[in-house]
Design a protein around this motif. Structure first.
Motif, PDB file in Angstrom:
ATOM      1  N   ARG A 122      32.941 -24.871  36.890  1.00 20.33           N
ATOM      2  CA  ARG A 122      33.559 -23.760  37.631  1.00 20.33           C
ATOM      3  C   ARG A 122      32.655 -22.551  37.493  1.00 20.33           C
ATOM      4  O   ARG A 122      32.076 -22.313  36.421  1.00 20.33           O
ATOM      5  CB  ARG A 122      34.947 -23.433  37.083  1.00 20.33           C
ATOM      6  CG  ARG A 122      35.943 -24.576  37.145  1.00 20.33           C
ATOM      7  CD  ARG A 122      37.350 -24.076  36.790  1.00 20.33           C
ATOM      8  NE  ARG A 122      37.319 -23.186  35.648  1.00 20.33           N
ATOM      9  CZ  ARG A 122      37.392 -23.578  34.371  1.00 20.33           C
ATOM     10  NH1 ARG A 122      37.437 -24.875  34.090  1.00 20.33           N
ATOM     11  NH2 ARG A 122      37.395 -22.697  33.402  1.00 20.33           N
ATOM     12  N   LEU A 123      32.533 -21.782  38.535  1.00 17.74           N
ATOM     13  CA  LEU A 123      31.590 -20.667  38.517  1.00 17.74           C
ATOM     14  C   LEU A 123      31.981 -19.596  37.518  1.00 17.74           C
ATOM     15  O   LEU A 123      31.112 -18.880  37.004  1.00 17.74           O
ATOM     16  CB  LEU A 123      31.483 -20.058  39.921  1.00 17.74           C
ATOM     17  CG  LEU A 123      30.883 -20.997  40.992  1.00 17.74           C
ATOM     18  CD1 LEU A 123      30.770 -20.273  42.319  1.00 17.74           C
ATOM     19  CD2 LEU A 123      29.528 -21.521  40.549  1.00 17.74           C
ATOM     20  N   ASP A 124      33.291 -19.454  37.212  1.00 18.41           N
ATOM     21  CA  ASP A 124      33.660 -18.422  36.249  1.00 18.41           C
ATOM     22  C   ASP A 124      33.157 -18.755  34.843  1.00 18.41           C
ATOM     23  O   ASP A 124      33.084 -17.891  33.976  1.00 18.41           O
ATOM     24  CB  ASP A 124      35.173 -18.210  36.243  1.00 18.41           C
ATOM     25  CG  ASP A 124      35.931 -19.500  35.926  1.00 18.41           C
ATOM     26  OD1 ASP A 124      35.283 -20.553  35.771  1.00 18.41           O
ATOM     27  OD2 ASP A 124      37.177 -19.428  35.847  1.00 18.41           O
ATOM     28  N   ALA A 125      32.769 -20.037  34.605  1.00 16.43           N
ATOM     29  CA  ALA A 125      32.209 -20.408  33.300  1.00 16.43           C
ATOM     30  C   ALA A 125      30.824 -19.804  33.073  1.00 16.43           C
ATOM     31  O   ALA A 125      30.339 -19.755  31.935  1.00 16.43           O
ATOM     32  CB  ALA A 125      32.140 -21.931  33.176  1.00 16.43           C
ATOM     33  N   LEU A 132      27.987 -17.840  29.254  1.00 14.75           N
ATOM     34  CA  LEU A 132      26.697 -18.373  28.809  1.00 14.75           C
ATOM     35  C   LEU A 132      26.177 -17.621  27.593  1.00 14.75           C
ATOM     36  O   LEU A 132      26.462 -16.442  27.394  1.00 14.75           O
ATOM     37  CB  LEU A 132      25.681 -18.281  29.949  1.00 14.75           C
ATOM     38  CG  LEU A 132      25.989 -19.070  31.220  1.00 14.75           C
ATOM     39  CD1 LEU A 132      24.843 -18.918  32.223  1.00 14.75           C
ATOM     40  CD2 LEU A 132      26.246 -20.535  30.906  1.00 14.75           C
ATOM     41  N   ARG A 133      25.347 -18.323  26.795  1.00 13.94           N
ATOM     42  CA  ARG A 133      24.730 -17.727  25.620  1.00 13.94           C
ATOM     43  C   ARG A 133      23.206 -17.934  25.675  1.00 13.94           C
ATOM     44  O   ARG A 133      22.722 -18.843  26.347  1.00 13.94           O
ATOM     45  CB  ARG A 133      25.285 -18.370  24.351  1.00 13.94           C
ATOM     46  CG  ARG A 133      26.757 -18.075  24.119  1.00 13.94           C
ATOM     47  CD  ARG A 133      27.230 -18.738  22.855  1.00 13.94           C
ATOM     48  NE  ARG A 133      28.641 -18.495  22.607  1.00 13.94           N
ATOM     49  CZ  ARG A 133      29.305 -18.963  21.562  1.00 13.94           C
ATOM     50  NH1 ARG A 133      28.689 -19.738  20.681  1.00 13.94           N
ATOM     51  NH2 ARG A 133      30.595 -18.681  21.415  1.00 13.94           N
ATOM     52  N   PRO A 134      22.474 -17.096  24.929  1.00  9.31           N
ATOM     53  CA  PRO A 134      21.018 -17.277  24.881  1.00  9.31           C
ATOM     54  C   PRO A 134      20.655 -18.687  24.391  1.00  9.31           C
ATOM     55  O   PRO A 134      21.261 -19.205  23.445  1.00  9.31           O
ATOM     56  CB  PRO A 134      20.554 -16.209  23.890  1.00  9.31           C
ATOM     57  CG  PRO A 134      21.600 -15.147  23.976  1.00  9.31           C
ATOM     58  CD  PRO A 134      22.896 -15.888  24.189  1.00  9.31           C
ATOM     59  N   GLY A 135      19.693 -19.305  25.062  1.00  4.29           N
ATOM     60  CA  GLY A 135      19.231 -20.632  24.674  1.00  4.29           C
ATOM     61  C   GLY A 135      19.989 -21.768  25.291  1.00  4.29           C
ATOM     62  O   GLY A 135      19.653 -22.947  25.059  1.00  4.29           O
ATOM     63  N   ASP A 136      20.996 -21.477  26.120  1.00  5.71           N
ATOM     64  CA  ASP A 136      21.762 -22.553  26.753  1.00  5.71           C
ATOM     65  C   ASP A 136      20.944 -23.261  27.829  1.00  5.71           C
ATOM     66  O   ASP A 136      20.215 -22.622  28.594  1.00  5.71           O
ATOM     67  CB  ASP A 136      23.030 -22.002  27.411  1.00  5.71           C
ATOM     68  CG  ASP A 136      24.155 -21.759  26.404  1.00  5.71           C
ATOM     69  OD1 ASP A 136      23.996 -22.182  25.241  1.00  5.71           O
ATOM     70  OD2 ASP A 136      25.158 -21.137  26.795  1.00  5.71           O
ATOM     71  N   MET A 177      23.550 -18.220  42.082  1.00  5.01           N
ATOM     72  CA  MET A 177      24.418 -17.480  41.174  1.00  5.01           C
ATOM     73  C   MET A 177      24.193 -17.933  39.731  1.00  5.01           C
ATOM     74  O   MET A 177      24.151 -17.124  38.787  1.00  5.01           O
ATOM     75  CB  MET A 177      25.884 -17.664  41.573  1.00  5.01           C
ATOM     76  CG  MET A 177      26.862 -16.906  40.683  1.00  5.01           C
ATOM     77  SD  MET A 177      28.579 -17.141  41.191  1.00  5.01           S
ATOM     78  CE  MET A 177      28.551 -16.321  42.781  1.00  5.01           C
ATOM     79  N   ALA A 178      24.039 -19.238  39.544  1.00 10.47           N
ATOM     80  CA  ALA A 178      23.793 -19.772  38.197  1.00 10.47           C
ATOM     81  C   ALA A 178      22.454 -19.274  37.646  1.00 10.47           C
ATOM     82  O   ALA A 178      22.336 -18.950  36.458  1.00 10.47           O
ATOM     83  CB  ALA A 178      23.837 -21.296  38.231  1.00 10.47           C
TER      84      ALA A 178
END
Length: 532
Positions: A44-47, A51-55, A72-73
């Motif tokens: 889902r785009l709201d996820a 996000l975190r650094p290094g993902d 967008m991602a």
């Protein structure tokens, strides 16, 4: 899904080069060494807000259903410093998506297969990053083995195995023999790893140097392990080259002996004008064959010639010949060939038309020789002599003998001319140790009366200049009256430099007691200030 606490994080480069992904297309920077610390599945785009650094952001099929969702991602990954964005199928089908990935500096990985399956494979690699590094070393071993022993091919294999890394093979003096000079440049934020390539005698034959930006702790050990794979083929290459150089050197030395021998037994000293006929004597055929080989090697065969003789300081080492040959080659064609002969190294070259019209070819050769010997390098100090001119090839042997004889009289580091070898060189060549006792006995009256060595030095200089007080004073840097006073003292001690019976033995004794083995033969210490 994240990396285990005791492991070093996987990098994007390692994932692409040695990870579990197949048939991957990369948009944006593929050579980044960004660390991947976790895998984030986005359906889902709201996820994207979490996000975190290094993902490593893996978009499911529904989340990557349109180009604008992938864009967008990418923007969200850039804002949160994520490592990369991964889509399955044709999620990166439009050119605008790839262009955006390039602008943002975020890698977009388009892979084949189901997104969830890809996420599991990436997560497995992130959880066990050492497996990727082991695969990297294994792949490097295969590439180095396939490259053979040529340095350029071996370095190319290392560059292929170590992404975003510059590698150079350097000589002990720091010159780049193969690879990239950038490996030697000190740059902020980079690390350097160096591995020695040993010679058979244990000395460093060369060095492999790699420079890279640090990825994670322990990456330098991986680089060092990969560089170590290249040591064996590079050592084999060096051994092969050394054997070839020694073989060629022995062949050249024998050819020079053959040419000189044939010059003394067959015809004139000029090279043959053509091949001998079938019925020609064997001696003529041998001579023609020797001259043909010399011509093929580029040896000068038409005079007049000037001749060089060179001797490195110290006992010969296995690397002496190749290093001396390399330094000699830097002098250009005016240096001539370099061949082992009579226990030293000799060379010769033809004199040009300018030297044939009034210029001193030996003086020109001496200046050129000094320039060649001044080139810095790994060799110890060199001693050299120059002789000539030899009018024809028939005179070459005698000129070589003159140069070798002059070299035997020269001191370490000197460049001497065979036609200007004076008494000082001849005296210096005598065995000083055996003559120390007799020299002290002969000059005992002078030594007993000489408080500071000025009388002995004055006697030596007077004998050098033929007993002329004015010339001796100029050499010693004192007044003529001072030399005259010292001369009277010497005569009073029974050691008159004008005595024909004593002149030669006293000159020899002075040289034995005064000469510094490392000083030029004509150098004399100052004369002091004693005038009585």
């Amino acid at each position: 899904m994240s990396a285990s606490g005791g492991s070093l994080p996987l990098t994007l480069v390692e994932l692409l080069h040695h990870g579990p992904l197949t048939d991957v297309t990369v948009h944006g920077p593929a050579g980044r060494d960004t660390q991947i610390t976790a895998v984030r599945i986005v359906d889902r785009l709201d996820a994207l807000n979490a996000l975190r650094p290094g993902d490593a952001v893996v978009l499911t099929a529904s989340a990557a259903s349109a180009a604008w969702t992938v864009e967008m991602a990418l923007r969200a990954a850039w804002e949160h410093a994520a490592a990369c964005v991964v889509v399955a199928g044709d999620g990166g089908r439009t050119g605008s998506v790839g262009e955006l990935a390039e602008r943002l500096g975020i890698a977009l990985l388009v892979v084949e297969g189901d997104a969830l399956d890809v996420a599991v494979r990436i997560a497995s690699a992130v959880a066990r990053p050492e497996a990727g590094r082991t695969a990297l070393v294994a792949e490097a071993a295969r590439a180095v083995a396939a490259a053979g022993v040529r340095p350029s091919a071996v370095l190319s294999a290392l560059h292929g195995a170590l992404p975003a890394t510059s590698v150079a093979l350097t000589t002990p003096s720091g010159e780049v023999a193969a690879g990239r000079a950038a490996a030697l440049e000190e740059k902020p934020g980079t690390l350097r790893v160096t591995v020695a390539v040993p010679a058979p005698n244990g000395e460093d034959l060369a060095r492999l140097t790699a420079r890279f930006r640090p990825r994670a702790a322990g990456w330098d050990d991986t680089v060092r392990e990969v560089l170590g794979l290249a040591v064996a083929p590079l050592t084999a290459w060096a051994a092969t080259e050394r054997l070839a150089a020694e073989r060629d050197g022995h062949e050249a030395a024998q050819l020079l002996l053959d040419v000189l021998d044939l010059l003394g037994t067959v015809g004139s000293g000029a090279p043959p004008s053509g091949a001998p006929g079938p019925g020609a004597p064997q001696a003529e055929r041998d001579r023609a064959g020797a001259f043909a080989r010399a011509t093929a090697l580029g040896w000068p065969l038409r005079g007049p010639f000037v001749v060089y003789a060179v001797r490195p300081d110290g006992p010969p080492q296995p690397h002496t010949g190749p290093l001396l040959t390399a330094r000699w080659a830097r002098g250009g064609p005016d240096s001539g060939p370099l061949v082992a002969h009579a226990g030293v190294w000799v060379s010769w070259r033809g004199t040009g038309p300018d030297e044939a019209h009034g210029r001193d070819p030996v003086a020109d050769a001496e200046r050129h020789l000094r320039g060649v010997l001044a080139v810095p390098g790994r060799l110890p100090r060199l001693t050299a002599a120059v002789a000539g001119p030899a009018p024809t090839l028939e005179d070459l042997g005698a000129a070589l003998d003159d140069a070798v004889a002059a070299l035997a009289l020269a001191r370490t580091g000197e460049v001497v001319r065979a036609d200007r070898t004076g008494p000082a060189h001849l005296l210096a060549a005598l065995p000083r140790e055996a003559l120390q006792g007799p020299a002290r006995t002969l000059l005992e009256p002078v030594l007993a009366a000489d408080r500071d060595g000025t009388l002995l030095r004055t006697l030596a200089v007077l004998l050098d200049v033929g007993g002329a007080p004015s010339a001796a004073a100029l050499r010693l840097g004192v007044h003529r009256n001072t030399v005259t006073a010292r001369l009277e003292r010497l005569r009073g001690l029974g050691r008159d430099p004008d005595d024909p019976a004593l002149r030669l033995p006293m000159h020899l004794a002075c040289r034995v007691l005064l000469d510094d083995p490392d000083a030029p033969p004509d150098a004399t210490a100052g004369g002091g200030t004693d005038s009585g």
